[in-house]
Design a protein around this motif. Structure first.
Motif, PDB file in Angstrom:
ATOM      1  N   SER A  22       0.853  -1.186   0.000  1.00  0.00           N
ATOM      2  CA  SER A  22       0.000   0.000   0.000  1.00  0.00           C
ATOM      3  C   SER A  22       0.891   1.240   0.000  1.00  0.00           C
ATOM      4  O   SER A  22       2.111   1.145   0.208  1.00  0.00           O
ATOM      5  N   TYR A  23       0.289   2.390  -0.200  1.00  0.00           N
ATOM      6  CA  TYR A  23       1.068   3.632  -0.124  1.00  0.00           C
ATOM      7  C   TYR A  23       1.635   3.826   1.279  1.00  0.00           C
ATOM      8  O   TYR A  23       2.757   4.279   1.433  1.00  0.00           O
ATOM      9  N   ALA A  24       0.855   3.468   2.308  1.00  0.00           N
ATOM     10  CA  ALA A  24       1.342   3.591   3.685  1.00  0.00           C
ATOM     11  C   ALA A  24       2.590   2.724   3.886  1.00  0.00           C
ATOM     12  O   ALA A  24       3.565   3.154   4.509  1.00  0.00           O
ATOM     13  N   GLU A  25       2.560   1.512   3.349  1.00  0.00           N
ATOM     14  CA  GLU A  25       3.731   0.645   3.465  1.00  0.00           C
ATOM     15  C   GLU A  25       4.895   1.169   2.637  1.00  0.00           C
ATOM     16  O   GLU A  25       6.056   1.070   3.046  1.00  0.00           O
ATOM     17  N   LEU A  26       4.598   1.756   1.485  1.00  0.00           N
ATOM     18  CA  LEU A  26       5.666   2.313   0.663  1.00  0.00           C
ATOM     19  C   LEU A  26       6.368   3.453   1.401  1.00  0.00           C
ATOM     20  O   LEU A  26       7.590   3.580   1.321  1.00  0.00           O
ATOM     21  N   VAL A  27       5.614   4.245   2.162  1.00  0.00           N
ATOM     22  CA  VAL A  27       6.212   5.305   2.989  1.00  0.00           C
ATOM     23  C   VAL A  27       7.207   4.688   3.971  1.00  0.00           C
ATOM     24  O   VAL A  27       8.330   5.184   4.136  1.00  0.00           O
ATOM     25  N   GLU A  28       6.818   3.603   4.617  1.00  0.00           N
ATOM     26  CA  GLU A  28       7.705   2.907   5.566  1.00  0.00           C
ATOM     27  C   GLU A  28       8.935   2.354   4.855  1.00  0.00           C
ATOM     28  O   GLU A  28      10.053   2.445   5.377  1.00  0.00           O
ATOM     29  N   ARG A  29       8.749   1.796   3.692  1.00  0.00           N
ATOM     30  CA  ARG A  29       9.867   1.237   2.943  1.00  0.00           C
ATOM     31  C   ARG A  29      10.823   2.338   2.474  1.00  0.00           C
ATOM     32  O   ARG A  29      12.029   2.126   2.441  1.00  0.00           O
ATOM     33  N   PHE A  30      10.280   3.490   2.100  1.00  0.00           N
ATOM     34  CA  PHE A  30      11.131   4.625   1.759  1.00  0.00           C
ATOM     35  C   PHE A  30      11.969   5.027   2.964  1.00  0.00           C
ATOM     36  O   PHE A  30      13.173   5.299   2.826  1.00  0.00           O
ATOM     37  N   ARG A  32      13.044   3.218   5.333  1.00  0.00           N
ATOM     38  CA  ARG A  32      14.109   2.226   5.548  1.00  0.00           C
ATOM     39  C   ARG A  32      15.326   2.482   4.673  1.00  0.00           C
ATOM     40  O   ARG A  32      16.433   2.067   5.019  1.00  0.00           O
ATOM     41  N   ILE A  33      15.118   3.139   3.523  1.00  0.00           N
ATOM     42  CA  ILE A  33      16.263   3.442   2.662  1.00  0.00           C
ATOM     43  C   ILE A  33      16.681   4.908   2.802  1.00  0.00           C
ATOM     44  O   ILE A  33      17.422   5.438   1.974  1.00  0.00           O
ATOM     45  N   GLY A  34      16.171   5.551   3.876  1.00  0.00           N
ATOM     46  CA  GLY A  34      16.620   6.899   4.207  1.00  0.00           C
ATOM     47  C   GLY A  34      15.908   8.030   3.483  1.00  0.00           C
ATOM     48  O   GLY A  34      16.416   9.147   3.431  1.00  0.00           O
ATOM     49  N   ILE A  35      14.736   7.765   2.942  1.00  0.00           N
ATOM     50  CA  ILE A  35      13.989   8.800   2.221  1.00  0.00           C
ATOM     51  C   ILE A  35      12.691   9.063   2.967  1.00  0.00           C
ATOM     52  O   ILE A  35      11.893   8.151   3.181  1.00  0.00           O
ATOM     53  N   ILE A  36      12.512  10.313   3.356  1.00  0.00           N
ATOM     54  CA  ILE A  36      11.313  10.689   4.091  1.00  0.00           C
ATOM     55  C   ILE A  36      10.270  11.246   3.117  1.00  0.00           C
ATOM     56  O   ILE A  36      10.505  12.240   2.442  1.00  0.00           O
ATOM     57  N   GLU A  37       9.160  10.569   3.036  1.00  0.00           N
ATOM     58  CA  GLU A  37       8.026  10.960   2.208  1.00  0.00           C
ATOM     59  C   GLU A  37       6.775  10.771   3.042  1.00  0.00           C
ATOM     60  O   GLU A  37       6.790  10.035   4.028  1.00  0.00           O
ATOM     61  N   VAL A  61      13.731   0.251  -5.577  1.00  0.00           N
ATOM     62  CA  VAL A  61      14.553  -0.249  -4.461  1.00  0.00           C
ATOM     63  C   VAL A  61      13.684  -0.461  -3.228  1.00  0.00           C
ATOM     64  O   VAL A  61      13.802  -1.484  -2.543  1.00  0.00           O
ATOM     65  N   ALA A  62      12.799   0.475  -2.935  1.00  0.00           N
ATOM     66  CA  ALA A  62      11.929   0.355  -1.759  1.00  0.00           C
ATOM     67  C   ALA A  62      11.033  -0.879  -1.854  1.00  0.00           C
ATOM     68  O   ALA A  62      10.701  -1.487  -0.842  1.00  0.00           O
TER      69      ALA A  62
END
Length: 94
Positions: A22-30, A32-37, A61-62
């Motif tokens: 989901s988009y919420a999970e994609l935010v979490e995955r971002f 984890r790779i150091g990108i805040i969205e 990558v995310a």
């Protein structure tokens, strides 16, 4: 027929769906790779489909997507080439 501008959006949405992300999970995955969205920002970028190649790579990558196989996507087909007529008059060597 699809156009090239729609392709990035369709690829990201399809890959998210395949992976159950989901988009919420994609935010979490971002994160984890150091990108805040935030979720709204991600939704808007993906919907706009005119984002940078950098953003596309970050999404890949995310999502742990190390290979992009385009064979499963309907790619836009090239139009018939249009031959431009010369606007210059013929010049004689005489």
């Amino acid at each position: 027929m699809q156009n090239w501008t729609d392709m990035p959006h369709r690829i990201i949405r399809t890959e998210m769906t395949k992976r159950g992300i989901s988009y919420a999970e994609l935010v979490e995955r971002f994160a984890r790779i150091g990108i805040i969205e935030n979720e709204r920002s991600l939704r808007n970028k993906v919907a706009r489909s005119t984002f940078s190649a950098t953003f596309m790579l970050q999404c890949m990558v995310a999502m742990d997507m190390m290979v992009l196989d385009l064979s499963g996507y309907e790619l836009p087909q090239p139009a018939e080439p249009i031959r431009a007529e010369s606007s210059f008059p013929e010049v004689s060597d005489e």
